[in-house]
Design an enzyme around this catalytic site. Structure first.
Site, PDB file in Angstrom:
ATOM      1  N   ARG A 148      -8.572  -0.334   4.528  1.00 32.62           N
ATOM      2  CA  ARG A 148      -7.660   0.639   3.898  1.00 32.62           C
ATOM      3  C   ARG A 148      -6.325  -0.011   3.554  1.00 32.62           C
ATOM      4  NH1 ARG A 148      -6.121   4.584   7.781  1.00 32.62           N
ATOM      5  NH2 ARG A 148      -4.633   4.955   6.137  1.00 32.62           N
ATOM      6  N   CYS A 166      -5.507  12.923  12.499  1.00 35.44           N
ATOM      7  CA  CYS A 166      -6.144  11.669  12.132  1.00 35.44           C
ATOM      8  C   CYS A 166      -6.071  10.742  13.328  1.00 35.44           C
ATOM      9  CB  CYS A 166      -5.510  11.054  10.902  1.00 35.44           C
ATOM     10  SG  CYS A 166      -3.956  10.260  11.225  1.00 35.44           S
ATOM     11  N   LYS A 207       0.841  -1.211   0.000  1.00 35.02           N
ATOM     12  CA  LYS A 207       0.000   0.000   0.000  1.00 35.02           C
ATOM     13  C   LYS A 207       0.871   1.255   0.000  1.00 35.02           C
ATOM     14  CE  LYS A 207      -1.766   1.739   3.980  1.00 35.02           C
ATOM     15  NZ  LYS A 207      -1.493   3.190   4.102  1.00 35.02           N
ATOM     16  N   ASN A 208       1.900   1.236   0.851  1.00 37.64           N
ATOM     17  CA  ASN A 208       2.703   2.456   0.983  1.00 37.64           C
ATOM     18  C   ASN A 208       3.603   2.697  -0.220  1.00 37.64           C
ATOM     19  OD1 ASN A 208       1.428   2.827   3.371  1.00 37.64           O
ATOM     20  ND2 ASN A 208       3.194   2.406   4.680  1.00 37.64           N
ATOM     21  N   ARG A 228      -0.426  14.485  12.200  1.00 39.91           N
ATOM     22  CA  ARG A 228      -0.037  14.409  10.785  1.00 39.91           C
ATOM     23  C   ARG A 228       0.266  15.800  10.196  1.00 39.91           C
ATOM     24  NH1 ARG A 228      -1.145   8.753   9.450  1.00 39.91           N
ATOM     25  NH2 ARG A 228       0.196   8.995   7.668  1.00 39.91           N
ATOM     26  N   ASP A 239       4.227   0.784  11.937  1.00 40.18           N
ATOM     27  CA  ASP A 239       3.007   0.136  11.439  1.00 40.18           C
ATOM     28  C   ASP A 239       2.845  -1.294  11.972  1.00 40.18           C
ATOM     29  OD1 ASP A 239       2.398   2.402  10.075  1.00 40.18           O
ATOM     30  OD2 ASP A 239       2.937   1.655   8.095  1.00 40.18           O
TER      31      ASP A 239
END
Ligand code: UD1
Length: 425
Positions: free
Chosen positions: A398, A116, A22-23, A121, A306
């Protein structure tokens, strides 16, 4: 909203492959704005964050086609330079489009991302870097306006912290800036190297990606390319931890084991047997996991923030007390109160979590607080006795493609119940 229902205490065994990163894919999709023509991206994961990125591309004037895990982005007709508020809200990381839009159109308008689930952020490093590359910036009605009247020019950018997103934005924008840009204290995550490989495939001249100094020789323009996204090291780590907490034996195939370099010693310390080849990692977990020495999240190659939440879940049933220190984001322990509902004994003070391992967890109804924290609850639910019901699954979607399918392949008893109460097959 969907719910995941897990009947825990099933030992996970077997082999799986994880989706593309994803990243990696998010900045690569953003960079497509700059490479004029039809880009083909393989191994593109089916995630809601990717859907949001594709919507932004369409809003900017790209033509987008998707067939399973391959996405074609034709950016020849880009005519937009604004990201609407609603799409900015849909994907927090949409600031990653900034450098590409500026490089392509000379201006960009987007909203301030605000806070968030995991912290404030801020984007000060992104803004300052774009200013150094020649953009003028002003804020009006909560929207940030960037304009470089005389085009982008090279700069020597020293980052105060190796921010992943800021490094990516600078790399993308400076590909088409006049002169040679040098980024000092750049992020070294594998996703930075993957982005550089994509951009170099488009004709960019980037050297040193993956090191803390990156040098970019600006070129006139980029052209389209075909690229395969690297496997998702965070998803791979998470599924290994799911195997570990269930005393299982799990292999993740078709990954780049070096990308999980910080997790392997932690798994070994916890008593797992870990074997590694050049394309897979297998773990075999003992009947009771052991505590581990203090784990501190750090920029790559340190332990990834993460993976902190999934690790915390695993350590909640280890024998003894473990300590985890979160150094990257300030609010990344929201999963802890939910783990406590499942019977975990965790005490958080500031950036430190002290996890006193309990012999077992028991199922309960819990709410996913954010993406990785949500998967931490899945991991805990897999080990817990009885039924765990997880709501807030949209956070998990997500970043994890069809997690219930992969976990079922490994023998988990997990199902997804849709909003209307029916089971998703
Ligand atoms: C990326 C990853 C995210 C991962 C994080 C850290 C993507 C899409 N997301 O996020 O999954 O958790 O890297 O590995 O790739 N910061 C500032 N000012 C800035 C930018 C960042 O203060 O201008 C701070 C952040 O608040 C945070 C730290 O720097 O505390 C690291 O953030 P950063 O590396 O930029 O993370 P992201 O790129 O947002």
């Amino acid at each position: 909203m969907d719910k995941l229902i897990i009947n825990g205490s099933k030992r996970l065994t077997g082999e799986i492959e994880v989706h593309g990163s994803k990243n990696s894919v998010l900045p690569i999709l953003a960079a497509c704005v700059l490479s004029q023509g039809e880009n083909i991206i393989h191994n593109c994961p089916m995630l809601s964050d990717v859907d949001a990125a594709l919507k932004i591309l369409v809003e900017l004037g790209c033509k987008v086609k998707r067939e399973e895990h391959t996405v074609c982005v034709d950016s020849s007709g880009v005519n937009g330079f604004e990201i609407s508020d609603s799409l900015m809200r849909e994907m927090r990381s949409s600031v990653i489009f900034l450098g590409a839009i500026l490089g392509r159109t000379g201006k960009a308008v987007l909203s301030t991302p605000g806070g968030c689930e995991i912290g404030l952020r801020p984007i000060d490093m992104h803004i300052s870097a774009m200013e150094q590359l020649g953009a003028e910036v002003f804020e009006e009605h909560g929207r940030l306006h960037f304009e470089c009247k005389n085009g982008l020019h090279a700069a020597r950018v020293i980052l105060p912290f190796p921010s992943v997103g800021a490094t990516e934005n600078i790399m993308i924008a400076s590909c088409v800036a006049k002169g040679t840009t040098v980024i000092t204290n750049a992020a070294r995550e594998p996703e930075i190297s993957d982005l550089a490989d994509f951009l170099n495939g488009c004709g960019a001249k980037i050297h040193g990606a993956g090191d803390s100094t990156i040098i970019i020789d600006g070129v006139e323009k980029l052209t389209a390319t075909t690229h395969t996204v690297i496997p998702d090291r965070i998803a791979a780590s998470t599924y290994l931890l799911a195997g570990a907490i269930t005393h299982g034996r799990v292999c993740i195939k078709e990954i780049i084991p070096a990308h999980l370099g910080a997790l392997i010693p932690v798994l070994k310390q916890s008593g797992c047997d870990v074997s590694v080849s050049n394309r897979w990692i297998c773990i075999s977990s003992p009947p009771r996991l052991s505590r581990v020495k203090t784990v501190r999240t750090m920029p790559y190659p340190g332990f990834p923030t993460d993976v902190q939440a999934p690790l915390t879940a695993m350590l909640s049933v280890a024998d003894g007390t473990s300590v985890v220190v979160e150094n990257i984001f300030e609010c990344r322990y929201k999963h802890v109160s939910e783990l406590i509902r499942l019977g975990a004994k965790i005490n958080v003070e500031g950036r430190t979590a002290v996890i006193e391992g309990v012999p077992y967890l028991t199922g309960a109804s819990v709410v996913s607080p954010d993406l990785r924290g949500g998967f931490a609850l899945v991991i805990a639910g897999l080990a817990a006795k009885g039924e765990t019901v997880i709501s807030g699954v949209e956070h998990i979607d997500r970043g994890y493609e069809n997690p219930e399918k992969l976990l079922s392949l490994l023998g988990a008893d997990i199902k997804r119940i849709k909003e209307n109460g029916t089971e998703k097959k």
